[in-house]
Design a protein around this motif. Structure first.
Motif, short mmCIF file in Angstrom:
data_model
loop_
_atom_site.label_atom_id
_atom_site.label_comp_id
_atom_site.label_asym_id
_atom_site.label_seq_id
_atom_site.Cartn_x
_atom_site.Cartn_y
_atom_site.Cartn_z
N MET A 1 0.84 -1.17 0.00
CA MET A 1 0.00 0.00 0.00
C MET A 1 0.89 1.24 0.00
O MET A 1 1.96 1.25 0.59
N SER A 2 0.47 2.29 -0.65
CA SER A 2 1.25 3.52 -0.73
C SER A 2 0.34 4.74 -0.52
O SER A 2 -0.87 4.64 -0.60
N LEU A 3 0.98 5.86 -0.22
CA LEU A 3 0.26 7.11 0.00
C LEU A 3 0.76 8.16 -0.98
O LEU A 3 1.95 8.24 -1.26
N GLU A 4 -0.16 8.94 -1.50
CA GLU A 4 0.21 10.09 -2.34
C GLU A 4 0.34 11.29 -1.41
O GLU A 4 -0.58 11.61 -0.67
N VAL A 5 1.51 11.95 -1.43
CA VAL A 5 1.76 13.08 -0.54
C VAL A 5 2.36 14.23 -1.34
O VAL A 5 2.84 14.05 -2.45
N GLN A 6 2.32 15.41 -0.72
CA GLN A 6 2.88 16.60 -1.34
C GLN A 6 3.92 17.17 -0.37
O GLN A 6 3.65 17.31 0.82
N CYS A 7 5.09 17.52 -0.90
CA CYS A 7 6.17 18.06 -0.08
C CYS A 7 5.76 19.43 0.46
O CYS A 7 5.28 20.29 -0.27
N PHE A 8 5.96 19.62 1.74
CA PHE A 8 5.63 20.87 2.41
C PHE A 8 6.48 22.02 1.89
O PHE A 8 6.04 23.16 1.86
N ASN A 9 7.69 21.72 1.45
CA ASN A 9 8.64 22.77 1.04
C ASN A 9 8.56 23.10 -0.46
O ASN A 9 8.39 24.25 -0.82
N CYS A 10 8.66 22.10 -1.31
CA CYS A 10 8.73 22.35 -2.76
C CYS A 10 7.39 22.10 -3.48
O CYS A 10 7.29 22.36 -4.68
N ASN A 11 6.41 21.58 -2.78
CA ASN A 11 5.08 21.26 -3.33
C ASN A 11 5.09 20.16 -4.38
O ASN A 11 4.11 19.99 -5.10
N GLY A 12 6.19 19.41 -4.48
CA GLY A 12 6.24 18.28 -5.40
C GLY A 12 5.36 17.15 -4.90
O GLY A 12 5.13 17.00 -3.70
N LYS A 13 4.85 16.35 -5.82
CA LYS A 13 3.99 15.22 -5.46
C LYS A 13 4.83 13.94 -5.47
O LYS A 13 5.61 13.70 -6.39
N PHE A 14 4.65 13.12 -4.42
CA PHE A 14 5.43 11.91 -4.24
C PHE A 14 4.54 10.77 -3.80
O PHE A 14 3.47 10.98 -3.23
N THR A 15 5.01 9.55 -4.04
CA THR A 15 4.34 8.36 -3.57
C THR A 15 5.17 7.75 -2.45
O THR A 15 6.34 7.44 -2.66
N LEU A 16 4.58 7.62 -1.28
CA LEU A 16 5.28 7.04 -0.14
C LEU A 16 4.96 5.55 -0.07
O LEU A 16 3.79 5.17 -0.05
N GLU A 17 5.99 4.76 0.01
CA GLU A 17 5.81 3.32 0.18
C GLU A 17 5.79 3.00 1.67
O GLU A 17 6.25 3.80 2.49
N HIS A 18 5.29 1.86 2.01
CA HIS A 18 5.17 1.41 3.40
C HIS A 18 6.52 1.42 4.11
O HIS A 18 6.58 1.65 5.33
N SER A 19 7.61 1.23 3.41
CA SER A 19 8.93 1.15 4.03
C SER A 19 9.52 2.52 4.37
O SER A 19 10.50 2.61 5.10
N ASP A 20 8.93 3.60 3.87
CA ASP A 20 9.44 4.95 4.13
C ASP A 20 9.21 5.31 5.60
O ASP A 20 8.12 5.09 6.13
#
Length: 68
Positions: A1-20
């Motif tokens: 399972m993964s989460l879609e997140v946005q960086c607080f600083n640069c506003n880039g969009k990222f996918t977080l994996e369970h291992s992060d």
């Protein structure tokens, strides 16, 4: 399972994996802010430059004293 997140600083969009390491904190709502690895190292480098204090000098056993 993964989460879609946005960086607080640069506003880039990222996918977080369970291992992060930040995955659990965001999933359990301990924090709602995500900082990407690029911004994290940039912020850390700037803090070291401004303060002259390198966190790598902390005692690895957690006693919070400087190690020569």
């Amino acid at each position: 399972m993964s989460l879609e997140v946005q960086c607080f600083n640069c506003n880039g969009k990222f996918t977080l994996e369970h291992s992060d390491p930040q995955y659990a904190k965001i999933k359990t709502k301990q924090t709602k802010y995500y900082v990407c690895k690029s911004c994290n190292s940039s912020i850390k480098g700037e803090a070291i430059k401004q303060t002259g204090f390198d966190p790598k000098l902390l005692d690895p056993k957690g006693y919070d004293k400087l190690v020569p």
